[in-house]
Design a protein around this motif. Structure first.
Motif, PDB file in Angstrom:
ATOM      1  N   SER A   1       1.052  -1.241  -0.205  1.00 31.53           N
ATOM      2  CA  SER A   1      -0.057  -0.018  -0.023  1.00 31.53           C
ATOM      3  C   SER A   1       0.872   1.110  -0.112  1.00 31.53           C
TER       4      SER A   1
ATOM      5  N   LEU B   1      -9.413   7.026   0.646  1.00 28.60           N
ATOM      6  CA  LEU B   1     -10.122   7.860   1.586  1.00 28.60           C
ATOM      7  C   LEU B   1     -11.153   8.706   0.746  1.00 28.60           C
ATOM      8  N   GLU B   2     -10.772   9.120  -0.499  1.00 30.57           N
ATOM      9  CA  GLU B   2     -11.679   9.870  -1.400  1.00 30.57           C
ATOM     10  C   GLU B   2     -12.775   8.780  -1.801  1.00 30.57           C
TER      11      GLU B   2
ATOM     12  N   THR C   1       5.113   6.056  -0.215  1.00 28.86           N
ATOM     13  CA  THR C   1       4.387   7.217  -0.413  1.00 28.86           C
ATOM     14  C   THR C   1       2.823   6.882   0.221  1.00 28.86           C
ATOM     15  N   ALA C   2       2.119   8.067   0.660  1.00 32.18           N
ATOM     16  CA  ALA C   2       1.020   8.005   1.263  1.00 32.18           C
ATOM     17  C   ALA C   2      -0.156   8.179   0.195  1.00 32.18           C
ATOM     18  N   GLU C   3       0.262   8.362  -1.092  1.00 30.29           N
ATOM     19  CA  GLU C   3      -0.976   8.892  -1.947  1.00 30.29           C
ATOM     20  C   GLU C   3      -2.005   7.775  -2.082  1.00 30.29           C
ATOM     21  N   ASN C   4      -1.888   6.469  -2.052  1.00 29.53           N
ATOM     22  CA  ASN C   4      -2.562   5.596  -2.130  1.00 29.53           C
ATOM     23  C   ASN C   4      -3.771   5.820  -0.855  1.00 29.53           C
ATOM     24  N   TYR C   5      -3.356   6.051   0.113  1.00 29.18           N
ATOM     25  CA  TYR C   5      -4.283   6.126   1.408  1.00 29.18           C
ATOM     26  C   TYR C   5      -5.227   7.498   0.951  1.00 29.18           C
ATOM     27  N   TRP C   6      -4.592   8.420   0.431  1.00 28.53           N
ATOM     28  CA  TRP C   6      -5.648   9.663   0.225  1.00 28.53           C
ATOM     29  C   TRP C   6      -6.460   9.394  -0.828  1.00 28.53           C
ATOM     30  N   ALA C   7      -5.961   8.495  -1.927  1.00 29.38           N
ATOM     31  CA  ALA C   7      -6.871   8.073  -2.913  1.00 29.38           C
ATOM     32  C   ALA C   7      -8.210   7.333  -2.461  1.00 29.38           C
TER      33      ALA C   7
END
Length: 288
Positions: free
Chosen positions: A48, A76-77, A68-74
């Motif tokens: 992840s 959460l959207e 990277t934490a971009e997957n978590y932000w995506a």
């Protein structure tokens, strides 16, 4: 006092040394076994944190080269609406099933009525019927009720037919001494008072175990939403995971990030109910 070694066993220090070696091997085996169980979780969290290209180029690595934490932000959207639908259904399932299972378990354990044991065997036997056998008749009935594309089919049947919950509660109630019930009746308490003021407070461990099993079962339900729900805004988190999978390409890091977020509530609920859960499962198996 230290145990005196028998002839042929060697000195006391040698016996203790062998015990330490065996204990070390035992702990090493348990640690290896635990790592085997934890590795899929570790891999999921590591994936992840990867980019899409890294997840494809080195899928088995557990240390992301560029976290990277971009997957978590995506994730959460996408998840909030599905998440609250799952929370709502889990609450309805747990609350409804606890009420029905506790009442049914108390009746089968404490009340005497004709055919009690036969009815209980029939209830247990119903669990042997595969869900797929009555799925189509169930769908037809719910369509006639106007329940298709609503949340009713996802919690009413489960709450009204708690086979495992009834069994667990019955076993727990059988383990409560009859003297408590007899003393309450001498004091003038009726059956419902005995159930609500004596039995239920003592049954907290069993209730916690049933609640945890029900929560996990509701939270992980995928087939029900796929069959009975058509509207996107009514879907649950297991269905939301499918949004990260396309016909020709799957967003594996995004899928793993969403899956990591989804298991957090289950982990939190288990930690909160762990003490009662273990106690309830153990004590519910003491009597038959």
């Amino acid at each position: 006092m230290s145990a005196i070694p028998k002839p042929g066993q060697g000195t006391l220090s040698q016996v203790l040394q062998r015990k330490k070696v065996l204990l070390g091997v035992y702990y090493l085996f348990l640690a290896t076994l635990a790592f085997g169980f934890l590795f899929p979780l570790i891999w999921m969290i590591a994936t992840s944190l990867k980019t899409g290209s890294e997840a494809l180029s080195s899928p088995t690595s557990v240390i992301p080269a560029d976290p990277t934490a971009e997957n978590y932000w995506a994730a959460l959207e996408v998840l909030p609406t599905y998440f609250w639908n799952s929370v709502k259904l889990a609450f309805l399932n747990v609350a409804g099933l606890l009420v029905v299972a506790s009442l049914a378990g108390f009746a089968f354990a404490r009340l005497r009525f004709p055919g009690r044991d036969v009815i209980f065997v029939v209830v247990l036997a119903s669990a042997l019927v595969p869900h797929i056998v009555y799925l189509i008749p169930q769908y037809v009935v719910f369509r006639e009720y106007g329940w298709v594309d609503t949340h009713f089919p996802l919690w009413v049947p489960r709450a009204m037919t708690p086979v495992f919950g009834t069994f667990l509660m019955r076993q727990f109630f059988l383990g409560i001494p009859k003297e408590l019930e007899e003393s309450a009746r001498i004091d003038g308490a009726n059956t419902f008072t005995i159930f609500s003021r004596i039995m239920l407070p003592l049954a907290k461990p069993a209730l916690a175990a049933v609640a945890l099993f029900t929560f996990v079962d509701s939270w992980n339900d995928l087939l029900g939403p796929l069959i009975f729900l058509n509207s996107q805004e009514l879907q649950t988190v297991p269905v939301a995971l499918a949004l990260f999978q396309g016909e020709f390409f799957s967003n594996v890091p995004g899928l793993m990030a969403a899956a990591t977020i989804i298991i957090v509530p289950v982990f939190v609920v288990f930690l909160l109910a762990q003490k009662y859960f273990v106690q309830g499962v153990i004590m519910s198996g003491l009597k038959g």
